[in-house]
Design an enzyme around this catalytic site. Structure first.
Site, short mmCIF file in Angstrom:
data_model
loop_
_atom_site.label_atom_id
_atom_site.label_comp_id
_atom_site.label_asym_id
_atom_site.label_seq_id
_atom_site.Cartn_x
_atom_site.Cartn_y
_atom_site.Cartn_z
N HIS A 22 -3.72 -6.05 -1.35
CA HIS A 22 -3.09 -5.12 -2.26
C HIS A 22 -4.06 -3.91 -2.43
O HIS A 22 -3.74 -2.87 -2.83
CB HIS A 22 -2.46 -5.63 -3.55
CG HIS A 22 -1.05 -6.33 -3.52
ND1 HIS A 22 -0.89 -7.54 -2.74
CD2 HIS A 22 0.23 -5.62 -3.59
CE1 HIS A 22 0.34 -7.60 -2.54
NE2 HIS A 22 1.15 -6.79 -3.06
N TRP A 77 6.10 -7.48 4.52
CA TRP A 77 6.68 -8.75 4.63
C TRP A 77 6.19 -9.68 5.45
O TRP A 77 5.58 -10.63 4.97
CB TRP A 77 8.16 -8.77 4.57
CG TRP A 77 9.05 -8.07 3.41
CD1 TRP A 77 8.52 -7.66 2.13
CD2 TRP A 77 10.38 -7.86 3.42
NE1 TRP A 77 9.49 -7.11 1.31
CE2 TRP A 77 10.73 -7.24 2.17
CE3 TRP A 77 11.48 -8.23 4.16
CZ2 TRP A 77 11.86 -6.79 1.70
CZ3 TRP A 77 12.54 -7.77 3.86
CH2 TRP A 77 12.87 -7.02 2.62
#
Length: 104
Positions: A22, A77
């Protein structure tokens, strides 16, 4: 402005990798989120249960949970599925949370 919250689940021992990925979020994904009206997005980790709590402020009707048809989201994903509980389409297992209190 709408506030959204949901929870997801991190696999055991994946905290550092989740943070790293992230921290290096892809610029095109970040841009898509902003274009979709996500103006604030935080994710918190409950280390006792490996539950991720996500909170978003969104301008408009949607949020990140409505972008699953976008190619960059599907790639993200697939990139994240090895460190999170995922559905058969690689999307993270995600449970929407109902807001029961808000103080301004």
């Amino acid at each position: 402005m709408k506030r959204l919250a949901f929870k997801m689940y991190l696999n055991e021992g994946q905290k550092e990798e989740y943070i790293k990925r992230h921290y290096e979020i892809w610029p095109e994904l970040k841009q898509l989120l902003k274009e979709a009206g996500v103006c604030e997005y935080s994710i918190f980790l409950d280390e006792e249960t490996n539950t991720l709590f996500a909170f978003q402020k969104v301008n408009g009707d949607g949020g990140s949970q409505d972008l699953g048809q976008k190619e960059i989201v599907q790639k993200w994903w697939a990139y994240m599925k090895d460190i999170m509980k995922s559905n058969p389409d690689n999307s993270p297992v995600s449970v929407p949370l109902e807001e029961v209190f808000y103080m301004e």
